[in-house]
Design a protein around this motif. Sequence first.
Motif, short mmCIF file in Angstrom:
data_model
loop_
_atom_site.label_atom_id
_atom_site.label_comp_id
_atom_site.label_asym_id
_atom_site.label_seq_id
_atom_site.Cartn_x
_atom_site.Cartn_y
_atom_site.Cartn_z
N ASP A 55 0.96 -1.19 -0.27
CA ASP A 55 -0.07 -0.09 -0.03
C ASP A 55 0.87 1.42 0.04
O ASP A 55 1.82 1.32 0.44
N VAL A 56 0.47 2.24 -0.51
CA VAL A 56 1.08 3.67 -0.66
C VAL A 56 1.03 4.24 0.76
O VAL A 56 2.08 4.73 1.41
N ASP A 62 6.01 5.11 4.30
CA ASP A 62 4.88 5.00 3.23
C ASP A 62 5.49 3.87 1.97
O ASP A 62 6.71 3.76 1.99
N THR A 85 -2.73 2.07 -4.26
CA THR A 85 -2.98 3.16 -3.87
C THR A 85 -4.51 3.66 -4.04
O THR A 85 -4.94 3.61 -5.22
N TYR A 96 1.87 12.81 -1.31
CA TYR A 96 2.25 11.62 -2.25
C TYR A 96 2.10 12.21 -3.52
O TYR A 96 2.63 11.31 -4.46
N SER A 103 6.45 6.07 -8.68
CA SER A 103 5.55 4.82 -8.65
C SER A 103 5.95 3.61 -9.90
O SER A 103 5.73 2.70 -9.63
N TYR A 109 0.94 -1.88 -10.71
CA TYR A 109 0.45 -0.59 -9.82
C TYR A 109 -1.00 -0.44 -10.11
O TYR A 109 -1.50 -0.67 -11.47
#
Length: 129
Positions: A55-56, A62, A85, A96, A103, A109
Motif C-alpha cells: 500500500d502507498v 510509506d 494506492t 504523495y 511509482s 500498480y
Amino acid sequence: MSAKKRILVVDDEPDFAAIVRGNLEKEGYAVEVAYNGVEGLEKIKANPPDAVVLDVMMPEKDGFEVCAELKKDKAYARIPIVMLTAVADHVSSTRYSHFDGMSMEADDYLPKPASAEEIAASIKRLVGP
C-alpha cells in the motif's frame, strides 16, 4: 511438490489485508502480513518473499519509500512489488502526489480499491501460480 510461493501484504488496513491474504491463500500462496512500511521492511529483510503487495499511504514509512529502498538494494531489487494506492488525481494536495514518477519502480500498480481478485491476478502474472 514445490514449496508455496510466499507473498507479503503490507497494508495498514487490517480488514483489507485480511481479505487479500485470504484470497491469495485460496490461490495457493503462503501469505504474511505487515501493517506499516517499517514492519514490512523488517519482514522482507528477515525472510525475503517471492512478491510484495504494498500500500502507498501508511504510517511509519510509506509505500513509495519502501519500494525505493528495496529497488536500490541488490539483495531485494528483484522481488516483484505490486503497489496499491487510493491516491488519485483529485488528491493533488498531499505529499504523495510528488512521488508520481517513483511509482514506476513497482512491477505493477493497481488503484485502490483493487479487488482481491485483481491483486491475485497481478501476483500470478509476476511470480506464477
